[in-house]
Design an enzyme around this catalytic site. Sequence first.
Site, PDB file in Angstrom:
ATOM      1  N   SER A  72      14.888  39.862  61.001  1.00  0.00           N
ATOM      2  CA  SER A  72      13.813  39.049  61.590  1.00  0.00           C
ATOM      3  C   SER A  72      13.631  37.841  60.691  1.00  0.00           C
ATOM      4  O   SER A  72      14.041  37.844  59.529  1.00  0.00           O
ATOM      5  CB  SER A  72      12.519  39.875  61.615  1.00  0.00           C
TER       6      SER A  72
ATOM      7  N   TYR B 122       6.213  45.636  57.349  1.00  0.00           N
ATOM      8  CA  TYR B 122       7.244  45.165  58.281  1.00  0.00           C
ATOM      9  C   TYR B 122       8.191  44.207  57.545  1.00  0.00           C
ATOM     10  O   TYR B 122       9.410  44.345  57.619  1.00  0.00           O
ATOM     11  CB  TYR B 122       6.601  44.484  59.495  1.00  0.00           C
TER      12      TYR B 122
HETATM   13  P1  NDP Z   1      10.972  46.247  71.931  1.00  0.00           P
HETATM   14  O1  NDP Z   1       9.756  47.018  71.520  1.00  0.00           O
HETATM   15  O2  NDP Z   1      11.070  45.703  73.301  1.00  0.00           O
HETATM   16  O3  NDP Z   1      12.278  47.127  71.648  1.00  0.00           O
HETATM   17  C1  NDP Z   1      12.376  48.031  70.591  1.00  0.00           C
HETATM   18  C2  NDP Z   1      13.497  48.998  70.888  1.00  0.00           C
HETATM   19  O4  NDP Z   1      13.634  49.883  69.764  1.00  0.00           O
HETATM   20  C3  NDP Z   1      13.209  49.858  72.105  1.00  0.00           C
HETATM   21  O5  NDP Z   1      14.383  49.988  72.860  1.00  0.00           O
HETATM   22  C4  NDP Z   1      12.813  51.192  71.519  1.00  0.00           C
HETATM   23  O6  NDP Z   1      13.206  52.240  72.368  1.00  0.00           O
HETATM   24  C5  NDP Z   1      13.652  51.211  70.254  1.00  0.00           C
HETATM   25  N1  NDP Z   1      13.139  52.131  69.250  1.00  0.00           N
HETATM   26  C6  NDP Z   1      11.962  52.068  68.567  1.00  0.00           C
HETATM   27  N2  NDP Z   1      11.849  53.131  67.761  1.00  0.00           N
HETATM   28  C7  NDP Z   1      12.963  53.891  67.950  1.00  0.00           C
HETATM   29  C8  NDP Z   1      13.434  55.104  67.402  1.00  0.00           C
HETATM   30  N3  NDP Z   1      12.713  55.790  66.490  1.00  0.00           N
HETATM   31  N4  NDP Z   1      14.633  55.584  67.805  1.00  0.00           N
HETATM   32  C9  NDP Z   1      15.358  54.910  68.719  1.00  0.00           C
HETATM   33  N5  NDP Z   1      14.975  53.763  69.264  1.00  0.00           N
HETATM   34  C10 NDP Z   1      13.787  53.250  68.883  1.00  0.00           C
HETATM   35  O7  NDP Z   1      11.070  45.089  70.861  1.00  0.00           O
HETATM   36  P2  NDP Z   1      12.241  44.053  70.450  1.00  0.00           P
HETATM   37  O8  NDP Z   1      13.323  44.034  71.438  1.00  0.00           O
HETATM   38  O9  NDP Z   1      11.550  42.815  70.104  1.00  0.00           O
HETATM   39  O10 NDP Z   1      12.752  44.732  69.098  1.00  0.00           O
HETATM   40  C11 NDP Z   1      14.108  44.938  68.784  1.00  0.00           C
HETATM   41  C12 NDP Z   1      14.323  44.593  67.322  1.00  0.00           C
HETATM   42  O11 NDP Z   1      14.128  43.193  67.157  1.00  0.00           O
HETATM   43  C13 NDP Z   1      13.381  45.291  66.348  1.00  0.00           C
HETATM   44  O12 NDP Z   1      14.114  45.716  65.208  1.00  0.00           O
HETATM   45  C14 NDP Z   1      12.408  44.185  65.979  1.00  0.00           C
HETATM   46  O13 NDP Z   1      11.839  44.397  64.706  1.00  0.00           O
HETATM   47  C15 NDP Z   1      13.335  42.994  66.002  1.00  0.00           C
HETATM   48  N6  NDP Z   1      12.705  41.672  66.100  1.00  0.00           N
HETATM   49  C16 NDP Z   1      11.902  41.341  67.181  1.00  0.00           C
HETATM   50  C17 NDP Z   1      11.307  40.093  67.245  1.00  0.00           C
HETATM   51  C18 NDP Z   1      10.409  39.703  68.374  1.00  0.00           C
HETATM   52  O14 NDP Z   1       9.680  38.700  68.252  1.00  0.00           O
HETATM   53  N7  NDP Z   1      10.419  40.389  69.491  1.00  0.00           N
HETATM   54  C19 NDP Z   1      11.535  39.088  66.198  1.00  0.00           C
HETATM   55  C20 NDP Z   1      12.402  39.527  65.138  1.00  0.00           C
HETATM   56  C21 NDP Z   1      12.953  40.762  65.107  1.00  0.00           C
HETATM   57  P3  NDP Z   1      12.392  53.602  72.638  1.00  0.00           P
HETATM   58  O15 NDP Z   1      10.938  53.316  72.430  1.00  0.00           O
HETATM   59  O16 NDP Z   1      12.767  53.935  74.047  1.00  0.00           O
HETATM   60  O17 NDP Z   1      12.961  54.581  71.652  1.00  0.00           O
END
Ligand code: NDP
Length: 241
Positions: A134, A147
Site C-alpha cells: 500500500s 496497518y
Molecule cells: P476488499 O476488502 O474488497 O478485499 C479484501 C480481500 O481480502 C477479500 O477478498 C477478502 O476475502 C480477503 N481476505 C481478508 N481476510 C482474509 C483472510 N483471513 N483469508 C483470506 N482472504 C482474506 O479490499 P481491497 O481489495 O481494497 O484489499 C485488497 C488488498 O489491497 C489488501 O491487502 C489491502 O490492504 C490492499 N490495499 C487496498 C487499498 C484500497 O484503498 N482499497 C489501498 C492499498 C492497499 P474474504 O473476506 O472473502 O475472505
Amino acid sequence: MDHKPLIAITGASSGIGEAVARAFSAAGHPLLLMARRLDRLEALALPRTVLRKVDVRDRASLAAAVRDAEADYGPVDLMFANAGIARLGDIATQPPEEWDEMIDINTKGVMNSVHAVLTGMVARRQGTLVMMSSIAGRKVYPDHTVYCGTKFFVHAVSESLRAYLAPHNVRVVVVSPGIVDTEVLDHVNDSRTLENYKSNKAAIGGGISADIVAGLILDAYALPQRAIVQEIVITPTQQTY
Ligand code: NDP
C-alpha cells in the site's frame, strides 16, 4: 489450444483481487481463487477456475489449495498475495485484537502465500510473486499505525525476497496503491477514523477503480521473465500524501 499458466490469487472475493481475477481470466489464464467467502468466488462464474475457501492464516489449507489447482492446471506461475484487512483506528483506544488480526492476515498470510509456491518457482527458474502492500507501506498516516506496520513489513520482505530470488530468475513485484474503491473500509470499526478517511477521500475527488490496478499487474506480468517492474505505485492523481 491455450497453454497459459495458472495464476493464484488470495482475497479474490472482492475489490482488487476480484478485478485481477477478471483481468487474468479475460487474458486466457486458468485461476486458483482463494478467500473465506466461497459464495462470492462462485458468483464470479469465471471459466477454468479452482475455487477454495481458504483463510490465509491457515498455512496448510493454502498449500493444499495450491497443490489441488496445480494438479489440474500445472504450476502456479504468478501468486498474488493480496488478501488483507485494514482495521484503522486510534491506537490508544483500538482493541488489540484488531492488531492481531491485521498482523496475522497482512503479514503472516502473505508469508503463507509465498511459502506455498516459492520452492516450485525456484526449481523451475520461473515465476512471479506479486505482493500487496500500500502507499501506507511507504508513508505513515493518522490512525493507520498497525496497518502501516504490516504494509512496511510487506515492503521489507519484498525487497529481501527480490534480492534472494533474482539469481533464480523469479520476479517479485510489490504493489502500493493509494485509495482504491473497494470494500476495504467495511472493516473500520472506529467511527471517527472512518469519517476522517471518507472526508479526506472526498477532498481528493474519490478513489480509483480496482480495474486500473488490475491492468497494471497484468501488464507487469506480461513482460518477458527477464524484465521486472519492481514496484507499482498507483494513486488518484489528487492524492499527494
Ligand atoms: P476488499 O476488502 O474488497 O478485499 C479484501 C480481500 O481480502 C477479500 O477478498 C477478502 O476475502 C480477503 N481476505 C481478508 N481476510 C482474509 C483472510 N483471513 N483469508 C483470506 N482472504 C482474506 O479490499 P481491497 O481489495 O481494497 O484489499 C485488497 C488488498 O489491497 C489488501 O491487502 C489491502 O490492504 C490492499 N490495499 C487496498 C487499498 C484500497 O484503498 N482499497 C489501498 C492499498 C492497499 P474474504 O473476506 O472473502 O475472505
